[in-house]
Design a protein around this motif. Structure first.
Motif, PDB file in Angstrom:
ATOM      1  N   ASP A 107       0.737  -1.299   0.028  1.00  0.00           N
ATOM      2  CA  ASP A 107       0.031   0.000  -0.030  1.00  0.00           C
ATOM      3  C   ASP A 107       1.038   1.277  -0.155  1.00  0.00           C
ATOM      4  O   ASP A 107       0.525   2.273  -0.731  1.00  0.00           O
ATOM      5  CB  ASP A 107      -0.598   0.187   1.209  1.00  0.00           C
ATOM      6  CG  ASP A 107      -1.818  -1.421   1.422  1.00  0.00           C
ATOM      7  OD1 ASP A 107      -2.219  -1.592   0.135  1.00  0.00           O
ATOM      8  OD2 ASP A 107      -2.127  -1.573   2.269  1.00  0.00           O
ATOM      9  N   ILE A 108       2.010   1.186   0.681  1.00  0.00           N
ATOM     10  CA  ILE A 108       2.882   2.342   0.836  1.00  0.00           C
ATOM     11  C   ILE A 108       3.593   2.867  -0.550  1.00  0.00           C
ATOM     12  O   ILE A 108       3.595   3.785  -0.954  1.00  0.00           O
ATOM     13  CB  ILE A 108       3.701   2.208   1.994  1.00  0.00           C
ATOM     14  CG1 ILE A 108       3.103   1.930   3.232  1.00  0.00           C
ATOM     15  CG2 ILE A 108       5.133   3.421   2.073  1.00  0.00           C
ATOM     16  CD1 ILE A 108       4.280   1.591   4.480  1.00  0.00           C
ATOM     17  N   PHE A 109       4.080   1.727  -1.234  1.00  0.00           N
ATOM     18  CA  PHE A 109       4.616   1.760  -2.497  1.00  0.00           C
ATOM     19  C   PHE A 109       3.618   1.824  -3.808  1.00  0.00           C
ATOM     20  O   PHE A 109       3.996   1.986  -4.638  1.00  0.00           O
ATOM     21  CB  PHE A 109       5.768   0.571  -2.880  1.00  0.00           C
ATOM     22  CG  PHE A 109       6.926   0.709  -1.672  1.00  0.00           C
ATOM     23  CD1 PHE A 109       7.640   2.021  -1.473  1.00  0.00           C
ATOM     24  CD2 PHE A 109       7.242  -0.138  -1.052  1.00  0.00           C
ATOM     25  CE1 PHE A 109       8.840   1.880  -0.928  1.00  0.00           C
ATOM     26  CE2 PHE A 109       8.251  -0.209   0.059  1.00  0.00           C
ATOM     27  CZ  PHE A 109       8.878   0.950  -0.083  1.00  0.00           C
ATOM     28  N   GLU A 110       2.402   1.749  -3.218  1.00  0.00           N
ATOM     29  CA  GLU A 110       1.471   1.809  -4.478  1.00  0.00           C
ATOM     30  C   GLU A 110       1.609   0.928  -5.509  1.00  0.00           C
ATOM     31  O   GLU A 110       1.395   1.045  -6.664  1.00  0.00           O
ATOM     32  CB  GLU A 110       1.129   3.120  -5.058  1.00  0.00           C
ATOM     33  CG  GLU A 110       1.009   4.361  -3.902  1.00  0.00           C
ATOM     34  CD  GLU A 110       1.324   5.662  -4.764  1.00  0.00           C
ATOM     35  OE1 GLU A 110       0.330   6.195  -4.890  1.00  0.00           O
ATOM     36  OE2 GLU A 110       2.478   5.936  -5.057  1.00  0.00           O
ATOM     37  N   GLN A 111       1.920  -0.303  -5.109  1.00  0.00           N
ATOM     38  CA  GLN A 111       2.010  -1.659  -5.968  1.00  0.00           C
ATOM     39  C   GLN A 111       1.906  -2.915  -5.341  1.00  0.00           C
ATOM     40  O   GLN A 111       2.247  -3.088  -4.001  1.00  0.00           O
ATOM     41  CB  GLN A 111       3.335  -1.756  -6.787  1.00  0.00           C
ATOM     42  CG  GLN A 111       4.559  -1.890  -5.984  1.00  0.00           C
ATOM     43  CD  GLN A 111       5.957  -1.634  -6.885  1.00  0.00           C
ATOM     44  OE1 GLN A 111       6.363  -0.632  -7.010  1.00  0.00           O
ATOM     45  NE2 GLN A 111       6.485  -2.685  -7.089  1.00  0.00           N
ATOM     46  N   GLU A 112       1.492  -3.938  -5.903  1.00  0.00           N
ATOM     47  CA  GLU A 112       1.295  -5.287  -5.533  1.00  0.00           C
ATOM     48  C   GLU A 112       2.820  -5.781  -5.098  1.00  0.00           C
ATOM     49  O   GLU A 112       3.727  -5.486  -6.078  1.00  0.00           O
ATOM     50  CB  GLU A 112       0.760  -6.148  -6.527  1.00  0.00           C
ATOM     51  CG  GLU A 112      -1.015  -6.158  -6.449  1.00  0.00           C
ATOM     52  CD  GLU A 112      -1.489  -6.739  -5.443  1.00  0.00           C
ATOM     53  OE1 GLU A 112      -1.105  -7.714  -4.773  1.00  0.00           O
ATOM     54  OE2 GLU A 112      -2.585  -6.042  -4.968  1.00  0.00           O
ATOM     55  N   ILE A 113       2.975  -6.294  -3.989  1.00  0.00           N
ATOM     56  CA  ILE A 113       4.565  -6.775  -3.630  1.00  0.00           C
ATOM     57  C   ILE A 113       4.356  -8.495  -3.582  1.00  0.00           C
ATOM     58  O   ILE A 113       4.706  -9.154  -4.602  1.00  0.00           O
ATOM     59  CB  ILE A 113       4.838  -6.491  -2.119  1.00  0.00           C
ATOM     60  CG1 ILE A 113       4.823  -4.918  -2.333  1.00  0.00           C
ATOM     61  CG2 ILE A 113       6.341  -7.087  -1.909  1.00  0.00           C
ATOM     62  CD1 ILE A 113       6.034  -4.260  -3.521  1.00  0.00           C
ATOM     63  N   GLY A 114       3.708  -8.949  -2.675  1.00  0.00           N
ATOM     64  CA  GLY A 114       3.440 -10.390  -2.404  1.00  0.00           C
ATOM     65  C   GLY A 114       4.762 -11.212  -2.067  1.00  0.00           C
ATOM     66  O   GLY A 114       5.747 -10.411  -1.638  1.00  0.00           O
ATOM     67  N   GLY A 115       4.731 -12.662  -2.404  1.00  0.00           N
ATOM     68  CA  GLY A 115       5.811 -13.458  -1.894  1.00  0.00           C
ATOM     69  C   GLY A 115       6.942 -13.720  -2.639  1.00  0.00           C
ATOM     70  O   GLY A 115       7.725 -14.594  -2.190  1.00  0.00           O
ATOM     71  N   THR A 116       7.026 -12.914  -3.773  1.00  0.00           N
ATOM     72  CA  THR A 116       8.103 -13.009  -4.616  1.00  0.00           C
ATOM     73  C   THR A 116       9.093 -11.564  -4.690  1.00  0.00           C
ATOM     74  O   THR A 116       8.157 -10.661  -4.510  1.00  0.00           O
ATOM     75  CB  THR A 116       7.860 -13.481  -6.202  1.00  0.00           C
ATOM     76  OG1 THR A 116       6.995 -12.758  -6.662  1.00  0.00           O
ATOM     77  CG2 THR A 116       7.755 -14.751  -6.059  1.00  0.00           C
ATOM     78  N   THR A 117      10.247 -11.452  -4.551  1.00  0.00           N
ATOM     79  CA  THR A 117      10.794 -10.311  -4.465  1.00  0.00           C
ATOM     80  C   THR A 117      10.378  -9.425  -5.791  1.00  0.00           C
ATOM     81  O   THR A 117      10.431  -9.690  -6.975  1.00  0.00           O
ATOM     82  CB  THR A 117      12.487 -10.551  -4.711  1.00  0.00           C
ATOM     83  OG1 THR A 117      12.770 -11.258  -3.508  1.00  0.00           O
ATOM     84  CG2 THR A 117      13.078  -9.151  -4.330  1.00  0.00           C
ATOM     85  N   LYS A 118      10.074  -7.977  -5.682  1.00  0.00           N
ATOM     86  CA  LYS A 118       9.657  -7.135  -6.569  1.00  0.00           C
ATOM     87  C   LYS A 118      10.642  -6.125  -6.568  1.00  0.00           C
ATOM     88  O   LYS A 118      10.742  -5.376  -5.283  1.00  0.00           O
ATOM     89  CB  LYS A 118       7.980  -6.608  -6.309  1.00  0.00           C
ATOM     90  CG  LYS A 118       7.116  -7.636  -6.256  1.00  0.00           C
ATOM     91  CD  LYS A 118       6.652  -7.863  -7.783  1.00  0.00           C
ATOM     92  CE  LYS A 118       5.724  -9.232  -7.903  1.00  0.00           C
ATOM     93  NZ  LYS A 118       4.589  -9.348  -7.172  1.00  0.00           N
ATOM     94  N   GLN A 119      10.632  -5.291  -7.515  1.00  0.00           N
ATOM     95  CA  GLN A 119      11.594  -4.231  -7.881  1.00  0.00           C
ATOM     96  C   GLN A 119      10.500  -2.998  -7.905  1.00  0.00           C
ATOM     97  O   GLN A 119       9.440  -2.749  -8.344  1.00  0.00           O
ATOM     98  CB  GLN A 119      12.502  -3.977  -8.990  1.00  0.00           C
ATOM     99  CG  GLN A 119      13.325  -2.845  -9.181  1.00  0.00           C
ATOM    100  CD  GLN A 119      14.272  -3.190 -10.100  1.00  0.00           C
ATOM    101  OE1 GLN A 119      13.971  -3.935 -11.129  1.00  0.00           O
ATOM    102  NE2 GLN A 119      15.253  -2.325 -10.232  1.00  0.00           N
ATOM    103  N   VAL A 120      10.948  -2.028  -6.760  1.00  0.00           N
ATOM    104  CA  VAL A 120      10.093  -0.955  -6.532  1.00  0.00           C
ATOM    105  C   VAL A 120      10.893   0.317  -7.013  1.00  0.00           C
ATOM    106  O   VAL A 120      10.221   1.291  -7.739  1.00  0.00           O
ATOM    107  CB  VAL A 120      10.066  -0.577  -4.984  1.00  0.00           C
ATOM    108  CG1 VAL A 120       9.196   0.632  -4.708  1.00  0.00           C
ATOM    109  CG2 VAL A 120       9.467  -1.742  -4.360  1.00  0.00           C
ATOM    110  N   THR A 121      12.327   0.609  -6.894  1.00  0.00           N
ATOM    111  CA  THR A 121      12.951   1.588  -7.578  1.00  0.00           C
ATOM    112  C   THR A 121      14.119   0.978  -8.107  1.00  0.00           C
ATOM    113  O   THR A 121      14.375  -0.354  -7.931  1.00  0.00           O
ATOM    114  CB  THR A 121      13.215   2.772  -6.785  1.00  0.00           C
ATOM    115  OG1 THR A 121      14.024   2.335  -5.536  1.00  0.00           O
ATOM    116  CG2 THR A 121      12.086   3.176  -6.173  1.00  0.00           C
ATOM    117  N   GLU A 122      15.029   1.798  -8.802  1.00  0.00           N
ATOM    118  CA  GLU A 122      16.446   1.132  -9.250  1.00  0.00           C
ATOM    119  C   GLU A 122      16.773   0.248  -8.298  1.00  0.00           C
ATOM    120  O   GLU A 122      17.599  -0.788  -8.428  1.00  0.00           O
ATOM    121  CB  GLU A 122      17.090   2.359  -9.697  1.00  0.00           C
ATOM    122  CG  GLU A 122      18.552   1.663 -10.690  1.00  0.00           C
ATOM    123  CD  GLU A 122      19.593   2.823 -10.743  1.00  0.00           C
ATOM    124  OE1 GLU A 122      20.494   2.333 -11.196  1.00  0.00           O
ATOM    125  OE2 GLU A 122      19.151   3.954 -10.771  1.00  0.00           O
TER     126      GLU A 122
END
Length: 310
Positions: free
Chosen positions: A50-65
């Motif tokens: 919610d804070i990063f305004e994107q789905e994260i979930g159980g696998t590593t997601k890139q948020v910024t570079e």
């Protein structure tokens, strides 16, 4: 903030004090400084997505570079954990018994503590295996009691497994003398236990190394969070895990106006004094109460400045 320089950070605190936003802001600041950073949520009530305004979930997601995030899914980790146990007992249990053993293990998924054991295994895997892939690991942990159990498990489990290994060795030695003409018998369970003991021991070394691992607690200037933080620090001290930094979050800003805020500010001042007297050994970082919830990267950027100043 000196703790920001450490490779591994655990952010803990009572529910509702702003722990996840603090962890996210610290991770944001770390990535902004050029460190490849992984933010890991172990709190079942995940909200870093919610804070990063994107789905994260159980696998590593890139948020910024430079910033990556992962929300550990207790159900998924419990499933993996039970499957690994099934794999470990292959060839040990008679095939006629295997179906019943699997049924018992599947039932164990719903037992108290199963998700905690699975989460603990995942935590150790991240600490031991992801350290080489990232410059910083920042853990947003579940509320205080759960955090303490998680952090003290390597020591407790290490002692427990040592006892199991000794019993197992004694049994094996007896079987060797009685049944095998003195030839040592193979024991895959002993090997599995020994490997787990080594992993727990390595994880404990990392947790105890204050050059690379730091513990930060978040609290509000209110009575219950102050008392809970005091208890948590004392308990972790017993395990040689020392909390060096406290984030005093949601402090009323000086420009808060009106009679209500004036009274509230006076009330809050007593608790700030209490914090300063009670936590003389810790560095205190003050973060103000913002007019709205931290729900965007822009607000996170604004919040992260307070950790640089602290």
């Amino acid at each position: 903030m000196q703790d920001l320089e450490k490779k591994i950070l655990f952010i803990g605190g009572k529910g509702g004090v702003g722990k996840s936003t603090s962890a996210a802001a610290i991770a944001w600041e770390s990535a902004k400084k050029g460190y490849k950073t992984l933010l890991i949520s172990t709190d079942p009530a995940h909200n870093i997505g919610d804070i990063f305004e994107q789905e994260i979930g159980g696998t590593t997601k890139q948020v910024t570079e430079k910033l990556f995030a992962l929300e550990i899914d207790p159900d998924l980790e419990t499933e993996k954990y039970i499957n690994s146990v099934k794999e470990n007992i292959k060839g040990i249990v008679q095939s006629s018994m295997m179906e019943e053993v699997h049924r018992q293990l599947d039932t164990a998924k719903a037992s108290p503590g199963a998700d905690e054991a699975a989460l603990f295994d995942k935590l150790i895997a991240i600490i031991l295996e992801e350290r080489s892939n990232f410059d910083k690991l920042i853990f947003d942990t579940a509320p205080t009691g759960h955090t303490i159990r998680l952090l003290t498990l390597p020591e407790l489990m290490g002692i427990w497994i040592e006892g199991l290994l000794q019993k197992r060795k004694k049994t094996n030695d007896n079987y060797t003398q009685l049944l095998n003409d003195g030839e040592p018998i193979e024991d895959p369970i002993y090997d599995v236990l020994r490997e787990r003991q080594e992993r727990f021991s390595k994880a404990r070394e990392v947790l105890l190394d204050n050059h690379q691992t730091g513990f930060i607690f978040v609290l509000n200037p209110e009575r219950l969070p102050i008392l809970e933080t005091k208890k948590a620090i004392e308990l972790l001290d017993n395990y040689h895990l020392h909390v060096k930094t406290l984030i005093v979050n949601k402090v009323l800003p000086d420009n808060a106006d009106g009679t209500f805020f004036e009274k509230r500010k006076k009330h809050e001042k007593q608790y700030i004094t209490m914090i300063e007297e009670m936590f003389k050994k810790q560095k205190l970082v003050y973060v103000p109460l913002f007019s709205g919830d931290i729900t965007s990267k822009q607000q996170l950027e604004k919040m992260s400045h307070y950790y640089t100043e602290g």
